[in-house]
Write a protein that holds these residues in place. Structure first.
Motif, PDB file in Angstrom:
ATOM      1  N   LEU A 156       0.847  -1.188   0.000  1.00 53.81           N
ATOM      2  CA  LEU A 156       0.000   0.000   0.000  1.00 53.81           C
ATOM      3  C   LEU A 156       0.882   1.236   0.000  1.00 53.81           C
ATOM      4  O   LEU A 156       1.833   1.329   0.773  1.00 53.81           O
ATOM      5  N   LYS A 157       0.568   2.193  -0.881  1.00 53.99           N
ATOM      6  CA  LYS A 157       1.296   3.460  -0.934  1.00 53.99           C
ATOM      7  C   LYS A 157       0.366   4.586  -0.513  1.00 53.99           C
ATOM      8  O   LYS A 157      -0.742   4.720  -1.024  1.00 53.99           O
ATOM      9  N   ILE A 158       0.864   5.431   0.407  1.00 59.80           N
ATOM     10  CA  ILE A 158       0.124   6.603   0.867  1.00 59.80           C
ATOM     11  C   ILE A 158       0.885   7.847   0.423  1.00 59.80           C
ATOM     12  O   ILE A 158       2.075   7.992   0.726  1.00 59.80           O
ATOM     13  N   PHE A 159       0.199   8.730  -0.279  1.00 57.35           N
ATOM     14  CA  PHE A 159       0.830   9.939  -0.796  1.00 57.35           C
ATOM     15  C   PHE A 159       0.835  11.041   0.262  1.00 57.35           C
ATOM     16  O   PHE A 159       0.098  10.994   1.250  1.00 57.35           O
ATOM     17  N   LYS A 160       1.649  12.061   0.027  1.00 59.82           N
ATOM     18  CA  LYS A 160       1.836  13.118   1.022  1.00 59.82           C
ATOM     19  C   LYS A 160       0.595  13.992   1.198  1.00 59.82           C
ATOM     20  O   LYS A 160       0.549  14.802   2.135  1.00 59.82           O
ATOM     21  N   SER A 161      -0.395  13.840   0.347  1.00 56.95           N
ATOM     22  CA  SER A 161      -1.629  14.609   0.532  1.00 56.95           C
ATOM     23  C   SER A 161      -2.244  14.327   1.898  1.00 56.95           C
ATOM     24  O   SER A 161      -2.853  15.216   2.500  1.00 56.95           O
ATOM     25  N   LEU A 162      -2.081  13.084   2.400  1.00 55.56           N
ATOM     26  CA  LEU A 162      -2.537  12.787   3.747  1.00 55.56           C
ATOM     27  C   LEU A 162      -1.630  13.509   4.740  1.00 55.56           C
ATOM     28  O   LEU A 162      -0.422  13.318   4.748  1.00 55.56           O
ATOM     29  N   GLY A 163      -2.200  14.325   5.552  1.00 56.16           N
ATOM     30  CA  GLY A 163      -1.429  15.096   6.516  1.00 56.16           C
ATOM     31  C   GLY A 163      -1.162  16.517   6.080  1.00 56.16           C
ATOM     32  O   GLY A 163      -0.862  17.373   6.911  1.00 56.16           O
ATOM     33  N   LEU A 164      -1.297  16.777   4.774  1.00 51.50           N
ATOM     34  CA  LEU A 164      -1.063  18.132   4.282  1.00 51.50           C
ATOM     35  C   LEU A 164      -2.324  18.763   3.718  1.00 51.50           C
ATOM     36  O   LEU A 164      -2.670  19.893   4.065  1.00 51.50           O
TER      37      LEU A 164
END
Length: 375
Positions: A156-164
């Motif tokens: 699973l890949k989580i992009f930096k949009s989560l948290g920003l």
């Protein structure tokens, strides 16, 4: 005889025909005025005059897994053929596509890669946060992840949009450690797949745009990368680490050395504290490459926790990674000036460390990779 008379006599003795006053007043020849346009710091790119031994490396010492690629599995066949030829030239045995998507999109990519080149690509799923406001979002996303793994996703890949940038229905930022997401991370641990997550950005992106910011050039050329907060760099990093601690049964890979490549001492202490955390090298080889002695010690100490990755696909940029990892070369250029306004040095890593970074750690962490492709 006075000092002036003595100097005049010396001039005569040396056979000069110039008057003494002319000798005293004569300076360097006049230089024409510089009429060229002023050079900007963006354009300044001097060629080094340093002459040192050079050992360019065009192909990795071992077949390797690149755990950080962004590809389109539905690319035309001719383009995919060229991609694999370039991979072969680099000794890139297996590429991990982190942009798999979810559902039908993911399944189509996996099918296309496997039909063309079986075993050469692993595809990671992504989370669709579009229904984050649903009270059952966590369980729904976990169920989608389980279906994606059944379809062939290897992680699973989580992009930096989560948290920003991702917000919920109330307009509130969704933090990386938001409890609503816990079912996703728990499901990844249950399924035995890693979560490769990019949280935040380099810390200088939050700092003032002044003469002390070492990423000034990048922010000047790419102004949209600047972060003004909230959240701060430390807040996003802290959320990520909290989430890692909360899910000790799940294996995490923090992309880009967790943006702590400039502070390997701190990164090492975090790795000591969080045993289920690993780090990838995507787009940050310029950090170990500017601190070769300390970074070499770090790579040896944490050789079981570091994975090779490049990020953007550019075959001509990989040799810089190989040269930093494999040689003891000094003061050679990085391939993108605005990322690293400094030169690289080789770490000259031992063979057993190279093997782990290049492929052994990935084989242990990512399920289903064809081991026969590696020594």
């Amino acid at each position: 005889m006075t000092r002036t008379q003595t100097a005049a006599a010396m001039v005569i003795m040396l056979g000069s025909v110039w008057p003494l006053d002319a000798q005293v007043r004569r300076g360097p020849p006049s230089v024409p005025p510089d009429t060229s346009a002023p050079m900007t710091v963006e354009a300044y790119d001097p060629r080094s005059t340093l002459v040192v031994p050079e050992h360019p490396v065009s192909s990795a010492a071992f077949p390797f897994v690149d755990v950080h690629l962004h590809l389109n599995g539905l690319m035309p066949r001719a383009q995919m053929d060229q991609l694999v030829r370039d991979m072969d030239a680099l000794n890139l045995a297996v590429g991990v596509n982190l942009s798999g998507g979810t559902g039908t999109q993911l399944a189509r990519q996996i099918e296309a890669f496997e039909a063309a080149y079986p075993g050469r690509f692993a595809v990671f799923a992504n989370v669709d946060f579009g229904d984050i406001e649903d009270p059952e979002f966590g369980s729904l996303a976990a169920a989608r992840l389980e279906a994606d793994v059944a379809a062939g996703a290897r992680g699973l890949k989580i992009f930096k949009s989560l948290g920003l940038w991702i917000t919920d229905a109330a307009g509130q930022r969704v933090p990386v450690d938001d409890p609503r997401l816990d079912p996703i991370w728990a499901k990844a641990g249950e399924l035995g797949i890693p979560v490769l997550i990019h949280s935040g950005d380099p810390s200088p992106f939050w700092e003032p745009m002044d003469e002390r910011n070492e990423r000034w050039l990048e922010l000047r050329l790419r102004p949209r990368r600047r972060q003004v907060g909230p959240p701060s760099f430390e807040q996003v990093l802290g959320e990520q680490l909290t989430m890692f601690r909360r899910h000790p049964e799940t294996t995490f890979i923090a992309a880009h050395l967790a943006w702590l490549g400039h502070d390997l001492g701190r990164l090492g202490r975090i790795l000591d504290e969080i045993p289920n955390m690993n780090v990838g090298l995507g787009a940050v080889i310029y950090e170990p490459g500017r601190q070769p002695r300390f970074a070499r010690e770090f790579f040896i100490e944490y050789q079981d926790r570091i994975l090779m990755g490049k990020d953007s696909w550019a075959p001509d940029e990989y040799p810089t990674y190989f040269r930093v990892l494999e040689t003891a070369d000094e003061y050679f250029p990085y391939y993108r000036k605005y990322h690293a306004f400094w030169r690289m040095y080789g770490l000259d890593l031992p063979e057993e460390v190279l093997r782990k970074v290049y492929f052994e750690n990935a084989l242990r962490i990512i399920p289903g990779i064809d081991r026969s492709r590696f020594p």
